[in-house]
Design an enzyme around this catalytic site. Structure first.
Site, PDB file in Angstrom:
ATOM      1  N   GLU A 164      43.580  38.573  34.711  1.00  0.00           N
ATOM      2  CA  GLU A 164      44.442  38.768  35.899  1.00  0.00           C
ATOM      3  C   GLU A 164      45.917  38.657  35.518  1.00  0.00           C
ATOM      4  OE1 GLU A 164      43.154  39.874  38.738  1.00  0.00           O
ATOM      5  OE2 GLU A 164      41.290  39.755  37.611  1.00  0.00           O
ATOM      6  N   TRP A 219      46.860  41.899  34.226  1.00  0.00           N
ATOM      7  CA  TRP A 219      47.115  42.888  35.297  1.00  0.00           C
ATOM      8  C   TRP A 219      48.561  42.779  35.771  1.00  0.00           C
ATOM      9  CZ3 TRP A 219      45.007  47.138  37.144  1.00  0.00           C
ATOM     10  CH2 TRP A 219      43.631  47.353  37.023  1.00  0.00           C
ATOM     11  N   TRP A 257      48.630  62.497  55.644  1.00  0.00           N
ATOM     12  CA  TRP A 257      48.437  61.200  56.300  1.00  0.00           C
ATOM     13  C   TRP A 257      48.565  61.372  57.807  1.00  0.00           C
ATOM     14  CZ3 TRP A 257      46.597  57.983  52.863  1.00  0.00           C
ATOM     15  CH2 TRP A 257      47.036  58.015  51.543  1.00  0.00           C
ATOM     16  N   TRP A 291      48.518  48.560  46.089  1.00  0.00           N
ATOM     17  CA  TRP A 291      48.427  49.549  47.178  1.00  0.00           C
ATOM     18  C   TRP A 291      48.057  50.929  46.646  1.00  0.00           C
ATOM     19  CZ3 TRP A 291      47.722  49.693  52.214  1.00  0.00           C
ATOM     20  CH2 TRP A 291      47.848  48.485  52.892  1.00  0.00           C
ATOM     21  N   TRP A 295      49.897  54.787  52.650  1.00  0.00           N
ATOM     22  CA  TRP A 295      49.843  53.486  51.985  1.00  0.00           C
ATOM     23  C   TRP A 295      51.208  52.803  51.979  1.00  0.00           C
ATOM     24  CZ3 TRP A 295      53.060  53.240  47.728  1.00  0.00           C
ATOM     25  CH2 TRP A 295      53.437  54.458  47.154  1.00  0.00           C
ATOM     26  N   ASN A 351      42.849  38.062  47.089  1.00  0.00           N
ATOM     27  CA  ASN A 351      42.882  39.354  46.393  1.00  0.00           C
ATOM     28  C   ASN A 351      41.813  40.339  46.868  1.00  0.00           C
ATOM     29  OD1 ASN A 351      43.725  41.223  44.229  1.00  0.00           O
ATOM     30  ND2 ASN A 351      41.709  40.730  43.399  1.00  0.00           N
TER      31      ASN A 351
HETATM   32  C1  FAD Z   1      47.085  45.771  47.992  1.00  0.00           C
HETATM   33  C2  FAD Z   1      47.445  44.640  47.053  1.00  0.00           C
HETATM   34  C3  FAD Z   1      48.704  44.061  47.125  1.00  0.00           C
HETATM   35  C4  FAD Z   1      49.053  43.012  46.260  1.00  0.00           C
HETATM   36  N1  FAD Z   1      50.316  42.478  46.334  1.00  0.00           N
HETATM   37  C5  FAD Z   1      50.683  41.504  45.472  1.00  0.00           C
HETATM   38  C6  FAD Z   1      51.998  40.961  45.499  1.00  0.00           C
HETATM   39  O1  FAD Z   1      52.868  41.395  46.268  1.00  0.00           O
HETATM   40  N2  FAD Z   1      52.285  39.939  44.638  1.00  0.00           N
HETATM   41  C7  FAD Z   1      51.370  39.455  43.752  1.00  0.00           C
HETATM   42  O2  FAD Z   1      51.689  38.520  42.992  1.00  0.00           O
HETATM   43  N3  FAD Z   1      50.129  39.968  43.689  1.00  0.00           N
HETATM   44  C8  FAD Z   1      49.757  40.968  44.516  1.00  0.00           C
HETATM   45  N4  FAD Z   1      48.483  41.472  44.458  1.00  0.00           N
HETATM   46  C9  FAD Z   1      47.565  40.981  43.420  1.00  0.00           C
HETATM   47  C10 FAD Z   1      46.672  39.795  43.817  1.00  0.00           C
HETATM   48  O3  FAD Z   1      46.046  40.052  45.028  1.00  0.00           O
HETATM   49  C11 FAD Z   1      47.431  38.472  43.904  1.00  0.00           C
HETATM   50  O4  FAD Z   1      48.211  38.284  42.735  1.00  0.00           O
HETATM   51  C12 FAD Z   1      46.460  37.289  44.014  1.00  0.00           C
HETATM   52  O5  FAD Z   1      45.668  37.417  45.149  1.00  0.00           O
HETATM   53  C13 FAD Z   1      47.243  36.001  44.055  1.00  0.00           C
HETATM   54  O6  FAD Z   1      46.410  34.902  44.219  1.00  0.00           O
HETATM   55  P1  FAD Z   1      46.250  33.803  43.075  1.00  0.00           P
HETATM   56  O7  FAD Z   1      47.587  33.365  42.618  1.00  0.00           O
HETATM   57  O8  FAD Z   1      45.322  32.770  43.587  1.00  0.00           O
HETATM   58  O9  FAD Z   1      45.581  34.666  41.928  1.00  0.00           O
HETATM   59  P2  FAD Z   1      44.697  34.254  40.667  1.00  0.00           P
HETATM   60  O10 FAD Z   1      43.366  34.877  40.853  1.00  0.00           O
HETATM   61  O11 FAD Z   1      44.724  32.816  40.387  1.00  0.00           O
HETATM   62  O12 FAD Z   1      45.404  35.063  39.494  1.00  0.00           O
HETATM   63  C14 FAD Z   1      46.451  34.488  38.682  1.00  0.00           C
HETATM   64  C15 FAD Z   1      47.695  35.328  38.732  1.00  0.00           C
HETATM   65  O13 FAD Z   1      47.472  36.609  38.155  1.00  0.00           O
HETATM   66  C16 FAD Z   1      48.272  37.590  38.828  1.00  0.00           C
HETATM   67  N5  FAD Z   1      47.364  38.583  39.424  1.00  0.00           N
HETATM   68  C17 FAD Z   1      46.115  38.386  39.863  1.00  0.00           C
HETATM   69  N6  FAD Z   1      45.569  39.548  40.279  1.00  0.00           N
HETATM   70  C18 FAD Z   1      46.510  40.493  40.107  1.00  0.00           C
HETATM   71  C19 FAD Z   1      46.557  41.898  40.338  1.00  0.00           C
HETATM   72  N7  FAD Z   1      45.519  42.576  40.829  1.00  0.00           N
HETATM   73  N8  FAD Z   1      47.698  42.551  40.071  1.00  0.00           N
HETATM   74  C20 FAD Z   1      48.765  41.901  39.552  1.00  0.00           C
HETATM   75  N9  FAD Z   1      48.775  40.581  39.294  1.00  0.00           N
HETATM   76  C21 FAD Z   1      47.669  39.886  39.563  1.00  0.00           C
HETATM   77  C22 FAD Z   1      49.036  36.850  39.920  1.00  0.00           C
HETATM   78  O14 FAD Z   1      50.314  36.541  39.429  1.00  0.00           O
HETATM   79  C23 FAD Z   1      48.197  35.607  40.138  1.00  0.00           C
HETATM   80  O15 FAD Z   1      48.924  34.522  40.640  1.00  0.00           O
HETATM   81  C24 FAD Z   1      48.113  42.537  45.308  1.00  0.00           C
HETATM   82  C25 FAD Z   1      46.846  43.123  45.254  1.00  0.00           C
HETATM   83  C26 FAD Z   1      46.513  44.158  46.112  1.00  0.00           C
HETATM   84  C27 FAD Z   1      45.138  44.770  46.018  1.00  0.00           C
END
Ligand code: FAD
Length: 469
Positions: free
Chosen positions: A275, A278, A307, A383, A360, A342
């Site tokens: 993650e 990512w 859209w 998105w 979107w 997420n």
């Molecule tokens: C439509 C959509 C919008 C999103 N918008 C954001 C946003 O504005 N800011 C944001 O930080 N994340 C975003 N995410 C990614 C992800 O959903 C969040 O980072 C995550 O839910 C944060 O929770 P956590 O810190 O407990 O994550 P954990 O599962 O603990 O993951 C650790 C860290 O990894 C990074 N991470 C995890 N998943 C992703 C991912 N898919 N893409 C990029 N980084 C990731 C984050 O920094 C996160 O804190 C988005 C995902 C989607 C599908």
């Protein structure tokens, strides 16, 4: 004198620019810019700005312990900011300006302009890779291009990242004191206290490290199993702290790597590092394909997608009144807490872009206006992935069924019950599709039929193919 410009790197631990500025052995001054109009134009949520404001207060006192005064530049937006930073450094007699690189288009332009002005004025400028594990542009395919698919990107960096991870820097020792005095930090927030959720998102580096330690110690071993279950606190909730740089990704990586060799935690640590990668991947995309910073689709042919336009449908989605319980619970979680799980970000984003066939970009902007962790790269990436317009996107025919997602990831309806109390009395089966129980008081019927919506979006993508054929 050395100057450090702080932006989304509000910490003293493992802050590359701060560390190297302090290493010069001279007095150091820090500067931060308060740019409310710019943040508004980027759509930053009040809850995120509140965390930013409160983190500035804690940063100021951490820096004071290092003899580093924090100066504040108040200005509406980025126009003129580089000149103001330069003027400050000239006024203080700084010989070098240090900053960690940012990757959003406007931030990069601002940085470039400051670099240009500094060179003209004979001031050294030092920019550091800090937000990401590798500088965008340094991880390329065999053809020398940016990766547009996650898995090969990850495979490329995984061996070095896990065996020779990037170096972390300690909190620097105190600098020689100077006569410079710190500024007060003005509060620019207008929203009411209750909406700012300081209770959920305490400020400061200590809080971020506390969350990291708790997560790595207790939750990491089960991360692989629990990360998709929104009713469980199975993820780190570190995203707001990473987005504002209150903690560094390297610190997170090093904690996770320490558990990688343990059989019990290996799988969870691997999934979590994935993650973090990512996060890097989307920042590389931002630099490699600047159009995604400018409201453009990564897949350019999808710009022609027809859209729908419906303010009332958009509002129902925003308010959590779609009639699909998991979607509604998720949107209410976002509205009430500034954060969404997420799995649910994917479910709600697909619902808006596929079931409602709404652009979107509307959803991206709404998320940004509510998220405490709003981050252009991750939000845009997520998105565009969900809408099938982006890099490594979900194929357009993959359309999450909101009822099956609900049955699979919230089987007992615990998460739904928490955020949609109107449905709390329903049994574990009916709670996913309440219309089976007839009309439920105060809860709407589904705003669109899944089968119908699925076919409609498939037809729209098909039409797109025909246009470009
Ligand atoms: C439509 C959509 C919008 C999103 N918008 C954001 C946003 O504005 N800011 C944001 O930080 N994340 C975003 N995410 C990614 C992800 O959903 C969040 O980072 C995550 O839910 C944060 O929770 P956590 O810190 O407990 O994550 P954990 O599962 O603990 O993951 C650790 C860290 O990894 C990074 N991470 C995890 N998943 C992703 C991912 N898919 N893409 C990029 N980084 C990731 C984050 O920094 C996160 O804190 C988005 C995902 C989607 C599908």
């Amino acid at each position: 004198m050395q100057l450090v410009w702080f932006r989304n790197d509000l910490r003293t631990l493992d802050n590359t620019a701060l560390y190297y500025a302090c290493k010069r052995g001279q007095p150091v001054t820090a500067v931060v810019a308060i740019t409310p109009e710019q943040w508004q134009s980027h759509g930053d949520a009040p809850v995120k700005q509140s965390l930013y404001y409160r983190s500035l207060l804690t940063l100021k006192s951490s820096l004071a312990q290092l003899n580093i005064p924090l100066k504040v530049i108040e200005t509406a937006n980025f126009t003129g900011l580089p000149q103001q930073i330069l003027d400050l450094s000239l006024q203080l007699g700084c010989t070098a300006i240090h900053m960690n690189r940012h990757y959003e288009w406007n931030e990069r332009q601002c940085e470039e302009e400051l670099a240009r002005l500094a060179v003209q004025a004979g001031i050294e400028i030092q920019r550091y890779t800090d937000q990401v594990f590798h500088e965008p542009g340094s991880v390329l395919t065999g053809k020398g291009e940016y990766y547009t698919v996650f898995t090969p990107f990850k495979k490329n960096i995984w061996p070095t990242l896990t065996q020779q991870p990037p170096q972390s820097y300690p909190v620097p020792p105190a600098c020689p004191a100077s006569a410079v005095t710190a500024d007060g930090i003005p509060c620019w927030l207008e929203a009411d206290e209750a909406g700012l959720r300081a209770d959920l998102w305490p400020a400061g580096e200590e809080e971020a490290i506390r969350r990291l330690e708790l997560f790595v110690e207790r939750k990491l071993p089960l991360y692989g199993q629990l990360r998709d279950i929104p009713s469980q606190p199975g993820t780190s909730t570190l995203s707001p702290y990473l987005a504002l740089g209150i903690i560094s990704p390297r610190t997170c990586l090093h904690y996770a790597l320490s558990r990688l060799p343990e059989a019990r935690a290996h799988q969870g640590a691997e999934a979590w590092i994935n993650e973090l990668i990512w996060r890097d991947f989307y920042k590389h995309i931002l630099v490699g394909f600047p159009r995604v910073s400018k409201h453009r689709a990564f897949k350019q042919d999808t710009e022609a997608l027809a859209w729908r336009h419906s303010d009332s449908d958009l509002q129902r989605w925003q308010q959590g009144q779609t009639g699909y319980p998991l979607v509604d619970a998720a949107m209410r979680q976002l509205n009430q807490t500034g954060w969404m799980h997420n799995r649910l970000r994917m479910v709600t984003a697909m619902f808006l872009s596929k079931h409602l066939l709404l652009d979107w970009r509307l959803g991206e902007a709404y998320f940004m206006s509510k998220l405490v962790d709003g981050d252009l790269a991750a939000n845009n990436g997520g998105w565009q992935w969900s809408a099938s317009t982006g890099t490594d996107a979900a194929p357009y025919f993959r359309i999450f069924n909101p009822v099956s997602q609900s049955e699979k990831f919230d089987p007992e309806g615990r998460f739904i019950r928490r955020f949609v109390p109107e449905l709390a009395h329903l049994d574990n089966k009916t709670i996913h599709s309440p219309w089976l129980a007839g009309k439920v008081a105060n809860y709407p019927a589904p705003m669109v039929d899944h089968k119908f919506a699925r076919q409609r979006v498939l037809d729209s993508f098909q039409a797109l193919k025909e246009i470009s054929a």
